[in-house]
Design a protein around this motif. Structure first.
Motif, short mmCIF file in Angstrom:
data_model
loop_
_atom_site.label_atom_id
_atom_site.label_comp_id
_atom_site.label_asym_id
_atom_site.label_seq_id
_atom_site.Cartn_x
_atom_site.Cartn_y
_atom_site.Cartn_z
N ASP A 1 -64.92 -66.76 40.33
CA ASP A 1 -64.21 -65.69 39.70
C ASP A 1 -64.10 -66.01 38.10
OD1 ASP A 1 -64.01 -64.53 42.20
OD2 ASP A 1 -61.85 -65.35 42.51
N ARG A 2 -63.57 -67.11 37.88
CA ARG A 2 -63.73 -67.33 36.55
C ARG A 2 -65.06 -67.45 35.55
NH1 ARG A 2 -64.83 -72.03 33.68
NH2 ARG A 2 -65.01 -73.38 35.61
N LEU A 3 -66.01 -67.95 36.06
CA LEU A 3 -67.34 -67.66 35.54
C LEU A 3 -67.80 -66.33 35.47
CD1 LEU A 3 -69.06 -71.03 36.99
CD2 LEU A 3 -68.27 -70.57 34.86
N LEU A 4 -67.48 -65.61 36.66
CA LEU A 4 -67.95 -64.24 36.48
C LEU A 4 -67.37 -63.38 35.38
CD1 LEU A 4 -69.86 -62.17 37.74
CD2 LEU A 4 -68.20 -61.76 39.50
N ALA A 5 -66.06 -63.53 35.31
CA ALA A 5 -65.18 -62.84 34.22
C ALA A 5 -65.68 -63.37 32.84
CB ALA A 5 -63.64 -63.28 34.53
N LYS B 1 -70.94 -60.53 27.95
CA LYS B 1 -71.69 -59.19 27.85
C LYS B 1 -71.01 -58.21 27.06
CE LYS B 1 -74.26 -55.75 29.76
NZ LYS B 1 -73.59 -54.36 29.18
N SER B 2 -69.81 -57.88 27.28
CA SER B 2 -69.11 -56.92 26.47
C SER B 2 -68.72 -56.99 25.35
CB SER B 2 -68.10 -56.36 27.66
OG SER B 2 -66.81 -57.31 27.44
N GLY B 3 -68.64 -58.25 24.94
CA GLY B 3 -68.49 -58.59 23.34
C GLY B 3 -66.93 -59.05 23.31
N VAL C 1 -75.12 -60.34 32.81
CA VAL C 1 -74.22 -60.94 33.46
C VAL C 1 -74.83 -61.86 34.63
CG1 VAL C 1 -72.12 -60.69 35.13
CG2 VAL C 1 -72.46 -59.11 33.10
N ALA C 2 -75.84 -61.55 35.27
CA ALA C 2 -76.38 -62.12 36.47
C ALA C 2 -77.05 -63.44 35.62
CB ALA C 2 -77.32 -61.38 37.15
N TRP C 3 -77.81 -63.29 34.66
CA TRP C 3 -78.48 -64.40 34.01
C TRP C 3 -77.59 -65.34 33.44
CZ3 TRP C 3 -83.22 -66.06 34.35
CH2 TRP C 3 -83.60 -66.97 33.51
N CYS C 4 -76.42 -64.87 32.79
CA CYS C 4 -75.31 -65.79 32.36
C CYS C 4 -74.59 -66.74 33.52
CB CYS C 4 -74.17 -64.82 31.79
SG CYS C 4 -72.75 -65.89 31.08
N MET C 5 -74.51 -66.04 34.59
CA MET C 5 -73.99 -66.70 35.98
C MET C 5 -74.90 -67.83 36.31
SD MET C 5 -70.85 -66.05 36.92
CE MET C 5 -70.84 -66.57 38.71
N ARG C 6 -76.36 -67.65 36.27
CA ARG C 6 -77.33 -68.48 36.67
C ARG C 6 -77.20 -69.78 35.71
NH1 ARG C 6 -82.48 -69.76 35.01
NH2 ARG C 6 -83.77 -70.37 36.72
N GLY C 7 -77.04 -69.62 34.43
CA GLY C 7 -76.91 -70.70 33.62
C GLY C 7 -75.61 -71.46 33.83
#
Length: 95
Positions: free
Chosen positions: A78-82, A88-90, A52-58
């Motif tokens: 909030d939108r990007l984190l969600a 990640k959860s598919g 999740v953290a890596w996804c947010m970085r990108g």
């Protein structure tokens, strides 16, 4: 968990609020990469999953230029984190 994410990003968020328009303030491209990297480490320190953290970085490297400030900035975070958590959860990205 949400509050834990906001604290590490708060200082960077204030700086990002200054960069609401590149016409108003000339911000070097490295600023956005640094912001994304800081959010990545902040999420890891807050106990967020690595993926999740890596996804947010990108996502932040891509989105940071147009995030605006204030409420718009927070809503985008909030939108990007969600979206990253859903990926990640598919699951599907929540609306």
């Amino acid at each position: 968990m949400r509050r834990a994410f906001l604290v590490p990003v708060a200082a960077t968020g204030m700086l990002a609020g200054l960069a609401t328009s590149r016409a108003e303030l000339d911000v070097h491209e490295d600023f956005y990469a640094g912001f994304a990297q800081g959010a990545y480490y902040g999420l890891l320190l807050a106990g967020e999953d690595y993926h999740v953290a890596w996804c947010m970085r990108g996502e932040l490297e891509f989105e940071a230029r147009g995030m605006g400030g204030g409420e718009e900035f927070q809503q985008t975070l909030d939108r990007l984190l969600a979206a990253c958590r859903a990926a990640k959860s598919g699951g599907d990205t929540p609306e």
